[in-house]
Design a protein around this motif. Structure first.
Motif, mmCIF file in Angstrom:
data_model
loop_
_atom_site.group_PDB
_atom_site.id
_atom_site.type_symbol
_atom_site.label_atom_id
_atom_site.label_comp_id
_atom_site.label_asym_id
_atom_site.label_seq_id
_atom_site.Cartn_x
_atom_site.Cartn_y
_atom_site.Cartn_z
ATOM 1 N N VAL A 254 16.163 10.531 -0.760
ATOM 2 C CA VAL A 254 16.246 9.265 -1.508
ATOM 3 C C VAL A 254 17.679 8.721 -1.475
ATOM 4 C CG1 VAL A 254 16.158 8.269 -3.848
ATOM 5 C CG2 VAL A 254 14.264 9.653 -3.010
ATOM 6 N N ALA A 255 17.812 7.471 -1.033
ATOM 7 C CA ALA A 255 19.135 6.828 -0.993
ATOM 8 C C ALA A 255 19.362 5.981 -2.233
ATOM 9 C CB ALA A 255 19.258 5.961 0.256
ATOM 10 N N VAL A 256 18.279 5.345 -2.706
ATOM 11 C CA VAL A 256 18.388 4.525 -3.920
ATOM 12 C C VAL A 256 17.227 4.867 -4.856
ATOM 13 C CG1 VAL A 256 18.441 2.183 -4.875
ATOM 14 C CG2 VAL A 256 19.428 2.609 -2.627
ATOM 15 N N ALA A 257 17.574 5.145 -6.103
ATOM 16 C CA ALA A 257 16.541 5.339 -7.128
ATOM 17 C C ALA A 257 16.567 4.119 -8.046
ATOM 18 C CB ALA A 257 16.821 6.603 -7.929
ATOM 19 N N ALA A 258 15.378 3.701 -8.449
ATOM 20 C CA ALA A 258 15.289 2.520 -9.319
ATOM 21 C C ALA A 258 14.314 2.813 -10.453
ATOM 22 C CB ALA A 258 14.806 1.315 -8.510
ATOM 23 N N SER A 259 14.628 2.296 -11.617
ATOM 24 C CA SER A 259 13.655 2.386 -12.713
ATOM 25 C C SER A 259 13.519 1.022 -13.373
ATOM 26 C CB SER A 259 14.073 3.438 -13.750
ATOM 27 O OG SER A 259 15.177 2.987 -14.489
ATOM 28 N N LEU A 260 12.341 0.785 -13.898
ATOM 29 C CA LEU A 260 12.039 -0.458 -14.619
ATOM 30 C C LEU A 260 11.492 -0.063 -15.981
ATOM 31 C CD1 LEU A 260 10.170 -2.092 -11.659
ATOM 32 C CD2 LEU A 260 12.109 -3.183 -12.767
ATOM 33 N N ARG A 261 12.037 -0.634 -17.020
ATOM 34 C CA ARG A 261 11.585 -0.295 -18.370
ATOM 35 C C ARG A 261 11.216 -1.566 -19.125
ATOM 36 N NH1 ARG A 261 16.170 2.039 -21.714
ATOM 37 N NH2 ARG A 261 16.500 -0.151 -22.225
ATOM 38 N N GLU A 262 10.036 -1.515 -19.750
ATOM 39 C CA GLU A 262 9.516 -2.698 -20.447
ATOM 40 C C GLU A 262 10.123 -2.766 -21.857
ATOM 41 O OE1 GLU A 262 5.257 -2.385 -20.846
ATOM 42 O OE2 GLU A 262 5.027 -4.547 -21.086
ATOM 43 N N ASP A 263 11.146 -3.599 -22.008
ATOM 44 C CA ASP A 263 11.779 -3.729 -23.329
ATOM 45 C C ASP A 263 11.104 -4.806 -24.170
ATOM 46 O OD1 ASP A 263 13.465 -1.776 -22.518
ATOM 47 O OD2 ASP A 263 15.303 -2.962 -22.587
ATOM 48 N N GLY A 264 10.397 -5.715 -23.529
ATOM 49 C CA GLY A 264 9.663 -6.776 -24.215
ATOM 50 C C GLY A 264 8.621 -7.291 -23.247
ATOM 51 N N PRO A 265 7.739 -8.215 -23.706
ATOM 52 C CA PRO A 265 6.664 -8.699 -22.821
ATOM 53 C C PRO A 265 7.208 -9.334 -21.535
ATOM 54 C CG PRO A 265 6.396 -9.530 -25.068
ATOM 55 C CD PRO A 265 7.705 -8.821 -25.030
ATOM 56 N N LYS A 266 8.337 -10.005 -21.619
ATOM 57 C CA LYS A 266 8.922 -10.601 -20.402
ATOM 58 C C LYS A 266 10.389 -10.203 -20.301
ATOM 59 C CE LYS A 266 5.896 -14.101 -18.878
ATOM 60 N NZ LYS A 266 5.733 -14.141 -17.457
ATOM 61 N N GLY A 298 20.556 -4.012 -15.111
ATOM 62 C CA GLY A 298 20.488 -5.363 -15.649
ATOM 63 C C GLY A 298 19.107 -5.602 -16.241
ATOM 64 N N THR A 299 18.823 -6.858 -16.529
ATOM 65 C CA THR A 299 17.533 -7.219 -17.130
ATOM 66 C C THR A 299 16.894 -8.329 -16.309
ATOM 67 O OG1 THR A 299 18.362 -6.635 -19.308
ATOM 68 C CG2 THR A 299 16.437 -8.050 -19.259
ATOM 69 N N ILE A 300 15.597 -8.179 -16.044
ATOM 70 C CA ILE A 300 14.840 -9.233 -15.352
ATOM 71 C C ILE A 300 13.873 -9.827 -16.387
ATOM 72 C CG2 ILE A 300 13.204 -9.741 -13.477
ATOM 73 C CD1 ILE A 300 14.345 -7.318 -11.960
ATOM 74 N N PHE A 301 13.964 -11.136 -16.569
ATOM 75 C CA PHE A 301 13.110 -11.775 -17.577
ATOM 76 C C PHE A 301 11.806 -12.223 -16.918
ATOM 77 C CE2 PHE A 301 17.397 -11.859 -19.222
ATOM 78 C CZ PHE A 301 17.195 -11.360 -20.502
ATOM 79 N N ALA A 302 10.882 -11.297 -16.796
ATOM 80 C CA ALA A 302 9.584 -11.541 -16.157
ATOM 81 C C ALA A 302 8.645 -10.429 -16.615
ATOM 82 C CB ALA A 302 9.739 -11.498 -14.638
ATOM 83 N N SER A 303 7.379 -10.521 -16.211
ATOM 84 C CA SER A 303 6.439 -9.444 -16.559
ATOM 85 C C SER A 303 6.781 -8.212 -15.733
ATOM 86 C CB SER A 303 5.008 -9.881 -16.252
ATOM 87 O OG SER A 303 4.877 -9.982 -14.846
ATOM 88 N N MET A 304 6.236 -7.062 -16.123
ATOM 89 C CA MET A 304 6.515 -5.824 -15.391
ATOM 90 C C MET A 304 6.115 -5.973 -13.922
ATOM 91 S SD MET A 304 7.768 -2.836 -15.335
ATOM 92 C CE MET A 304 7.822 -1.532 -16.539
ATOM 93 N N SER A 305 4.929 -6.540 -13.652
ATOM 94 C CA SER A 305 4.499 -6.600 -12.251
ATOM 95 C C SER A 305 5.364 -7.577 -11.449
ATOM 96 C CB SER A 305 3.007 -6.934 -12.139
ATOM 97 O OG SER A 305 2.772 -8.185 -12.695
ATOM 98 N N GLU A 306 5.765 -8.683 -12.066
ATOM 99 C CA GLU A 306 6.649 -9.631 -11.352
ATOM 100 C C GLU A 306 8.014 -8.987 -11.089
ATOM 101 O OE1 GLU A 306 4.862 -13.740 -13.353
ATOM 102 O OE2 GLU A 306 6.571 -12.711 -14.246
#
Ligand code: 5GP
Ligand code: MN
Ligand code: MN
Length: 322
Positions: A254-266, A298-306
């Motif tokens: 693995v060269a890059v590990a990424a995680s996504l965490r749902e802090d709110g609906p978007k 950082g934070t992405i303001f979108a749904s988890m799937s988006e």
């Protein structure tokens, strides 16, 4: 030429009334550098407040502090503000942004891309932790790194270097750690407090999340997602997710590990980790975040799937360059 640490030491010596803060959802370096700066001000006999929008995480409840960490900004119109470990001012939280006096703002930080938002800026990306910078100020002022001050500096050092294992573990870092140990800190006892006090629920969250780890691009990318449901089902919170991504980075190839965490609906918090020369900071910056070469977010303001599909797309493009 002016030397920022000396200029800052001079301000601390000659001024009074300081608000000391660090980034929201503070990690060991944010808390450690706040505590260290507070001890320095206490030794100088100054009035100060330790403020963090998120408060003191339970994981650091054992740390000796020079004052409690408050979540409300005090009534202090002429206060100096010291931001620690904040790559940009937004990281200190919205309340501070609207309150702060930009003419009396000291920015001490080690993140890539820090724009120098203070009236005094000491930004040094060669520093492993902001607490290492606080240690330098303590040294300028003649305070030995013993007792609770040494412990606070050590907390930032050990957390931001992955227990002295990442590329930022320089000889200077180890010399500073050695100085603190020589002055009395016991690393074994310290690490037992820092690492071996995990609630069972956290381990259950990690096993649930890690069991869904996805490998993409022939295993160069590892991805984990942490949903609201994962937290609710295990009775855990955001603070229990710190470190999951570091485990994923350990997978061979693995060269890059990424995680996504749902802090709110978007509102999806993402984290990126790499090793060696693979620089993930620009990718985090392209999503409005930031960080270091091997650890950014950082934070992405979108749904988890988006959020997942746009991050995966960026990761795939990035993986082609590796
Ligand atoms: P983490 O993934 O552990 O939250 O953060 C990794 C690194 O990226 C840390 O140094 C942290 O300060 C930085 N970082 C995380 N989120 C943000 C963000 O929203 N903005 C900026 N500028 N940096 C971030
Ligand atoms: Mn930090
Ligand atoms: Mn840091």
């Amino acid at each position: 030429m002016s030397i920022p640490s000396k200029d800052i030491a001079h301000i601390l010596r000659t001024e009074d009334d300081f608000l000391v803060t660090a980034h929201v959802n503070p990690d060991g370096d944010a808390i450690g550098s706040m505590a260290a700066m507070g001890f320095v001000l206490q030794h100088l006999g100054k009035r100060f407040t330790l403020y963090n929008q998120s408060g003191l995480p339970r994981d650091f409840a054992w740390l000796s502090l020079p004052a409690p960490i408050t979540t409300s900004i005090p009534d202090c119109p002429a206060c100096w503000t010291i931001t620690l470990d904040c790559g940009d001012l937004h990281r200190a939280g919205d309340a501070l942004m609207t309150w702060v006096d930009r003419q009396r703002l000291i920015n001490i930080d080690h993140h890539l891309g820090n724009p120098g938002f203070g009236s005094f800026n000491w930004v040094d990306t060669s520093m492993a932790s902001t607490s290492q910078m606080a240690a330098q100020i303590a040294r300028e002022l003649g305070f030995p790194l013993e007792g609770a001050l040494g412990e606070a500096v050590f907390l930032g050092l050990t957390t931001d270097t992955g227990s002295f294992s990442y590329d930022n573990t320089t000889a200077r870092v180890l010399e500073l750690a050695a100085e603190i140990v020589r002055l009395g800190l016991k690393p074994g006892q310290f690490n037992a407090k820092l690492q071996n006090q995990q609630p069972l629920e956290r381990i259950q969250l990690w096993s649930r999340v890690l069991s869904r780890t996805q490998l993409l691009d022939s295993g160069k990318i590892a991805l984990v997602t942490i949903t609201r449901q994962d937290l609710d089902a295990t009775g855990t919170g955001m603070q229990d997710t710190d470190g999951i991504i570091n485990t994923v980075r350990r997978i061979k190839g693995v060269a890059v590990a990424a995680s996504l965490r749902e802090d709110g609906p978007k509102e999806i918090k993402f984290s990126l980790r790499s090793s060696g020369n693979v620089n993930v900071q620009p990718m985090a910056a392209s999503f409005g975040g930031g960080g270091h070469k091997n650890a950014a977010g950082g934070t992405i303001f979108a749904s988890m799937s988006e959020a997942e599909s746009s991050l995966v797309q960026a990761l795939r493009t990035f993986a082609e360059t590796l």
